[in-house]
Each structure stands twice: as structure tokens, then as C-alpha cells.
Design a protein around this motif. Sequence first.
Motif, PDB file in Angstrom:
ATOM      1  N   CYS A  25     -18.738 -87.645  11.686  1.00  0.00           N
ATOM      2  CA  CYS A  25     -19.276 -86.226  11.346  1.00  0.00           C
ATOM      3  C   CYS A  25     -18.298 -85.281  11.197  1.00  0.00           C
ATOM      4  CB  CYS A  25     -20.414 -85.698  11.863  1.00  0.00           C
ATOM      5  SG  CYS A  25     -20.277 -85.268  13.700  1.00  0.00           S
ATOM      6  N   SER A  26     -18.572 -84.052  10.434  1.00  0.00           N
ATOM      7  CA  SER A  26     -17.373 -83.204  10.426  1.00  0.00           C
ATOM      8  C   SER A  26     -17.358 -82.256  11.867  1.00  0.00           C
ATOM      9  CB  SER A  26     -17.800 -82.152   9.237  1.00  0.00           C
ATOM     10  OG  SER A  26     -18.883 -81.217   9.571  1.00  0.00           O
ATOM     11  N   PHE A  27     -16.310 -81.484  11.834  1.00  0.00           N
ATOM     12  CA  PHE A  27     -16.318 -80.695  13.148  1.00  0.00           C
ATOM     13  C   PHE A  27     -17.250 -79.549  13.160  1.00  0.00           C
ATOM     14  CE2 PHE A  27     -14.589 -77.079  15.592  1.00  0.00           C
ATOM     15  CZ  PHE A  27     -13.876 -77.699  16.602  1.00  0.00           C
ATOM     16  N   ALA A  28     -17.762 -79.059  12.037  1.00  0.00           N
ATOM     17  CA  ALA A  28     -18.806 -78.194  12.171  1.00  0.00           C
ATOM     18  C   ALA A  28     -20.048 -78.721  12.507  1.00  0.00           C
ATOM     19  CB  ALA A  28     -18.891 -77.592  10.619  1.00  0.00           C
ATOM     20  N   GLU A  29     -20.624 -79.870  12.112  1.00  0.00           N
ATOM     21  CA  GLU A  29     -21.606 -80.636  12.183  1.00  0.00           C
ATOM     22  C   GLU A  29     -21.723 -81.197  13.718  1.00  0.00           C
ATOM     23  OE1 GLU A  29     -22.372 -82.840   8.035  1.00  0.00           O
ATOM     24  OE2 GLU A  29     -21.039 -83.676   9.466  1.00  0.00           O
ATOM     25  N   ALA A  30     -20.492 -81.495  14.274  1.00  0.00           N
ATOM     26  CA  ALA A  30     -20.405 -81.554  15.748  1.00  0.00           C
ATOM     27  C   ALA A  30     -20.714 -80.614  16.360  1.00  0.00           C
ATOM     28  CB  ALA A  30     -19.107 -82.255  15.921  1.00  0.00           C
ATOM     29  N   GLU A  31     -20.274 -79.482  16.034  1.00  0.00           N
ATOM     30  CA  GLU A  31     -20.476 -78.119  16.972  1.00  0.00           C
ATOM     31  C   GLU A  31     -22.305 -77.896  16.987  1.00  0.00           C
ATOM     32  OE1 GLU A  31     -16.693 -75.004  16.157  1.00  0.00           O
ATOM     33  OE2 GLU A  31     -18.206 -75.352  14.333  1.00  0.00           O
ATOM     34  N   LEU A  87     -13.203 -77.590  22.785  1.00  0.00           N
ATOM     35  CA  LEU A  87     -12.760 -78.435  21.695  1.00  0.00           C
ATOM     36  C   LEU A  87     -12.485 -79.804  21.703  1.00  0.00           C
ATOM     37  CD1 LEU A  87     -10.684 -77.762  18.909  1.00  0.00           C
ATOM     38  CD2 LEU A  87      -8.911 -78.311  20.739  1.00  0.00           C
ATOM     39  N   ALA A  88     -12.382 -80.262  23.191  1.00  0.00           N
ATOM     40  CA  ALA A  88     -12.276 -81.744  23.272  1.00  0.00           C
ATOM     41  C   ALA A  88     -13.644 -82.413  23.028  1.00  0.00           C
ATOM     42  CB  ALA A  88     -11.721 -82.007  24.679  1.00  0.00           C
ATOM     43  N   ARG A  89     -14.821 -81.662  23.631  1.00  0.00           N
ATOM     44  CA  ARG A  89     -16.024 -82.230  23.274  1.00  0.00           C
ATOM     45  C   ARG A  89     -16.716 -82.340  21.821  1.00  0.00           C
ATOM     46  NH1 ARG A  89     -20.576 -79.688  25.473  1.00  0.00           N
ATOM     47  NH2 ARG A  89     -19.544 -77.754  25.957  1.00  0.00           N
ATOM     48  N   VAL A  90     -16.302 -81.136  21.161  1.00  0.00           N
ATOM     49  CA  VAL A  90     -16.615 -81.341  19.721  1.00  0.00           C
ATOM     50  C   VAL A  90     -15.688 -82.230  18.997  1.00  0.00           C
ATOM     51  CG1 VAL A  90     -16.543 -79.779  17.652  1.00  0.00           C
ATOM     52  CG2 VAL A  90     -17.139 -78.761  19.723  1.00  0.00           C
ATOM     53  N   GLU A  91     -14.507 -82.645  19.260  1.00  0.00           N
ATOM     54  CA  GLU A  91     -13.560 -83.333  18.663  1.00  0.00           C
ATOM     55  C   GLU A  91     -14.162 -84.846  18.978  1.00  0.00           C
ATOM     56  OE1 GLU A  91      -9.493 -81.299  17.474  1.00  0.00           O
ATOM     57  OE2 GLU A  91      -9.702 -82.451  19.292  1.00  0.00           O
ATOM     58  N   ALA A 115     -24.429 -80.034  16.817  1.00  0.00           N
ATOM     59  CA  ALA A 115     -25.256 -81.174  17.407  1.00  0.00           C
ATOM     60  C   ALA A 115     -25.000 -80.906  18.989  1.00  0.00           C
ATOM     61  CB  ALA A 115     -24.399 -82.656  17.048  1.00  0.00           C
ATOM     62  N   ILE A 116     -23.893 -80.723  19.310  1.00  0.00           N
ATOM     63  CA  ILE A 116     -23.821 -80.129  20.864  1.00  0.00           C
ATOM     64  C   ILE A 116     -24.488 -78.919  21.221  1.00  0.00           C
ATOM     65  CG2 ILE A 116     -21.927 -81.831  20.982  1.00  0.00           C
ATOM     66  CD1 ILE A 116     -20.094 -79.713  21.386  1.00  0.00           C
ATOM     67  N   GLY A 117     -24.735 -78.073  20.280  1.00  0.00           N
ATOM     68  CA  GLY A 117     -25.558 -76.894  20.642  1.00  0.00           C
ATOM     69  C   GLY A 117     -24.439 -75.915  20.997  1.00  0.00           C
ATOM     70  N   GLU A 118     -23.334 -75.741  20.688  1.00  0.00           N
ATOM     71  CA  GLU A 118     -22.130 -74.756  20.840  1.00  0.00           C
ATOM     72  C   GLU A 118     -22.092 -73.799  19.702  1.00  0.00           C
ATOM     73  OE1 GLU A 118     -21.058 -73.954  23.766  1.00  0.00           O
ATOM     74  OE2 GLU A 118     -21.345 -75.634  25.218  1.00  0.00           O
ATOM     75  N   SER A 119     -21.895 -72.571  20.045  1.00  0.00           N
ATOM     76  CA  SER A 119     -21.274 -71.644  19.040  1.00  0.00           C
ATOM     77  C   SER A 119     -20.208 -72.186  18.244  1.00  0.00           C
ATOM     78  CB  SER A 119     -21.070 -70.393  19.898  1.00  0.00           C
ATOM     79  OG  SER A 119     -22.045 -69.512  20.575  1.00  0.00           O
ATOM     80  N   LYS A 127     -11.182 -72.029  14.585  1.00  0.00           N
ATOM     81  CA  LYS A 127     -10.780 -73.243  15.499  1.00  0.00           C
ATOM     82  C   LYS A 127      -9.582 -73.141  16.296  1.00  0.00           C
ATOM     83  CE  LYS A 127     -12.244 -77.026  12.127  1.00  0.00           C
ATOM     84  NZ  LYS A 127     -11.772 -78.205  11.342  1.00  0.00           N
ATOM     85  N   LEU A 128      -8.822 -72.043  15.833  1.00  0.00           N
ATOM     86  CA  LEU A 128      -7.768 -71.871  16.646  1.00  0.00           C
ATOM     87  C   LEU A 128      -7.970 -70.975  18.006  1.00  0.00           C
ATOM     88  CD1 LEU A 128      -4.509 -71.081  14.585  1.00  0.00           C
ATOM     89  CD2 LEU A 128      -4.857 -73.123  15.903  1.00  0.00           C
ATOM     90  N   VAL A 129      -8.911 -70.100  17.703  1.00  0.00           N
ATOM     91  CA  VAL A 129      -9.671 -69.424  18.932  1.00  0.00           C
ATOM     92  C   VAL A 129     -10.111 -70.216  19.809  1.00  0.00           C
ATOM     93  CG1 VAL A 129     -11.553 -67.648  19.609  1.00  0.00           C
ATOM     94  CG2 VAL A 129      -9.960 -67.384  17.546  1.00  0.00           C
ATOM     95  N   VAL A 130     -11.061 -71.161  19.409  1.00  0.00           N
ATOM     96  CA  VAL A 130     -11.702 -72.091  20.264  1.00  0.00           C
ATOM     97  C   VAL A 130     -10.642 -73.180  20.894  1.00  0.00           C
ATOM     98  CG1 VAL A 130     -13.045 -74.143  20.438  1.00  0.00           C
ATOM     99  CG2 VAL A 130     -13.639 -72.257  18.975  1.00  0.00           C
ATOM    100  N   ALA A 131      -9.644 -73.419  20.272  1.00  0.00           N
ATOM    101  CA  ALA A 131      -8.558 -74.176  20.963  1.00  0.00           C
ATOM    102  C   ALA A 131      -7.934 -73.549  22.005  1.00  0.00           C
ATOM    103  CB  ALA A 131      -7.453 -74.634  19.951  1.00  0.00           C
ATOM    104  N   CYS A 132      -7.699 -72.379  21.700  1.00  0.00           N
ATOM    105  CA  CYS A 132      -6.778 -71.340  22.621  1.00  0.00           C
ATOM    106  C   CYS A 132      -7.470 -70.854  23.772  1.00  0.00           C
ATOM    107  CB  CYS A 132      -6.416 -70.190  22.036  1.00  0.00           C
ATOM    108  SG  CYS A 132      -5.135 -70.451  20.758  1.00  0.00           S
ATOM    109  N   ALA A 133      -9.008 -70.619  23.545  1.00  0.00           N
ATOM    110  CA  ALA A 133      -9.926 -70.062  24.758  1.00  0.00           C
ATOM    111  C   ALA A 133     -10.661 -70.912  25.339  1.00  0.00           C
ATOM    112  CB  ALA A 133     -10.711 -69.076  24.141  1.00  0.00           C
ATOM    113  N   ARG A 134     -11.053 -72.068  24.573  1.00  0.00           N
ATOM    114  CA  ARG A 134     -12.013 -73.159  25.100  1.00  0.00           C
ATOM    115  C   ARG A 134     -11.595 -74.453  24.768  1.00  0.00           C
ATOM    116  NH1 ARG A 134     -17.229 -72.133  25.988  1.00  0.00           N
ATOM    117  NH2 ARG A 134     -17.214 -74.174  26.735  1.00  0.00           N
ATOM    118  N   PRO A 135     -10.360 -75.078  25.351  1.00  0.00           N
ATOM    119  CA  PRO A 135      -9.904 -76.282  24.979  1.00  0.00           C
ATOM    120  C   PRO A 135     -10.856 -77.383  25.557  1.00  0.00           C
ATOM    121  CG  PRO A 135      -8.538 -75.331  26.772  1.00  0.00           C
ATOM    122  CD  PRO A 135      -9.494 -74.126  26.333  1.00  0.00           C
ATOM    123  N   ASP A 136     -11.677 -77.188  26.519  1.00  0.00           N
ATOM    124  CA  ASP A 136     -12.606 -78.161  27.042  1.00  0.00           C
ATOM    125  C   ASP A 136     -13.823 -78.277  25.766  1.00  0.00           C
ATOM    126  OD1 ASP A 136     -13.366 -75.430  27.554  1.00  0.00           O
ATOM    127  OD2 ASP A 136     -14.982 -76.021  28.802  1.00  0.00           O
TER     128      ASP A 136
END
Length: 279
Positions: free
Chosen positions: A166-172, A154-158, A174-178, A143-152
Motif C-alpha cells: 500500500c501507499s505510505f499514507a495508507e500505511a500511516e 518512519l521504519a514502521r510505516v515503510e 493502518a497503524i494508527g499514527e498521525s 515525511k522529512l519531519v517524520v524521518a528527522c524526528a521519529r525515524p522509528d
Amino acid sequence: MERTESVRTGSIVLPPLPEVVAELVMMIGQEQVHGAQLARVVGRDPALAGATLKLANSSFFGLAGRVASMQDAITLIGVNAVRNMLLILGMRNALRPPAGHFDTYAFWLHALETAAAARALARTHGLCGDEAFLAGLLHDLGKLVVACARPDLLARVEAHAREQGCSFAEAEIAIGESGHEEAGLLLAGAWKLPEALAAAISRHHRPAPDDPVLVHLIHLANLIAHVAQGEEGSEPAPRLQRSSWQRLAPSQSDVERAVIAVRRLRARSGEWRALLAET
């Protein structure tokens, strides 16, 4: 302070790990680490040593004013506990998301709560409590890697997690991201973390039936940490994998002990927030 080189993987640049912290990581796999060895390594990074002594002198450990040196900390708290404090501080410094994009206090509090639950569950399953604690502490590094490298991202997932409840993992998913598990695996490889930790970091949401017991234990500890937060939690608890429940077969007392450990730590969350801010 010297650092290892950064690593680029696709669109993500993985931050380098400070040299001293990299040496601490190498100690994880050693059967026995002597206090003098640990003190010698940390002595090369005065800032990290100073922050650790401040943490060791906090009322959380009940040692206020008694820890004057790294050797004092090692003697009073223990080699593994000091090493874990050094790792959390060193990794926190290496992974600092842009200001305003991520609640790092909530992140590390959840990491500590998961670690506390993992330690409480460890003995029943024949695992070392310190190993389980460290795995719980590091399980969400992705999560910290995503927050540092891809804050955009992170914002979409949250945003999706909030909208859908839903949980953070389920949101990932659902939007089709790694997911953050994949990012955590990349980081574990770049930082040369031991295989057992890499497995817990990369598969704590969806452990395979034949995964090491530590992976299943971190899966359950993570869920317990979320559930024990109650309404204070930042996100819904992830789904429990049946294979993990069957593999661990926890008793009611096992679960209750883990919940109590999480709630005790959360009751002192204000103190941890202040400590992290100071260090």
C-alpha cells in the motif's frame, strides 16, 4: 548564519529555518519580487548562493559555464526559478534525516517530479505555473519531519507499506499514527509558509471538495508522479479522490502532458542525484 528558533510540538521538535530561507519564504506571497532584492538576500549566505550557482550551471538548464553570479542566474533562469532552487536547497539543509534511515535522493526526486506534473497541469486551471511547481516541490515535507524526528515511526510505516503493498499514507492510517500531512501542517505553521502552500502540504492525499483548486491539483500531480514512475517507483500510487477528479476534470491531453513532464525529469534522475550530492 542566523536561524529562527526551533519549535516543539508534542514529541516532535520542528527544526528552525535559516534566516535567509525564512526571508525567501516571505517573498512567496509578494506579487512581484525584483532580482536585485533576491540577490541581496541570498548574498548574506555564501554557501547557499554557491550551491545555487552550481545547480544553475548544470546541464539540466543548458547554461553550463554561463552563470557566474546570482544576477546571471536571475537573468537567465528567472526570479521564481532561482527562488525555488534556493528554497529546495535551504529546506533540504534544514531537514536532514539521520544517515541510513531515509532515501533523501528518492524523496527530492519525487518532489521534483510532482512539481513538474503540477506545472504542466497549472495553466489549464488558471494557476501560476511557478506557484504550482513550488507547491508540488514542498507537498511531502511532512515525511522529512517524520524521518528527522521519529525515524522509528518512519521504519514502521515503510515496513507496513512494503508488506501490504500500500501507499505510505495508507500505511500511516493502518497503524494508527498521525500522518505526514499533519506533520507537514505543523512545519508549515512553524515556518510561516503561505496558507495556500500549507493547505497543499496538509491535504494533498485527502482534499475536501471545497478546498482551493491548488490542493486538488497537487493531489492529482502527486498521483501522476507515482504512476509515471512505473516499476521504478518506491511505493504504490495513492488513491485518487473522486472529488479532485470532478473538480479538475482534466482532459486526456492534460494528463499526458503531465506524465511526459514527469518522465522527462526521471530520465535525468542520475544527473539530479549527482547535483544534490554535490550541493
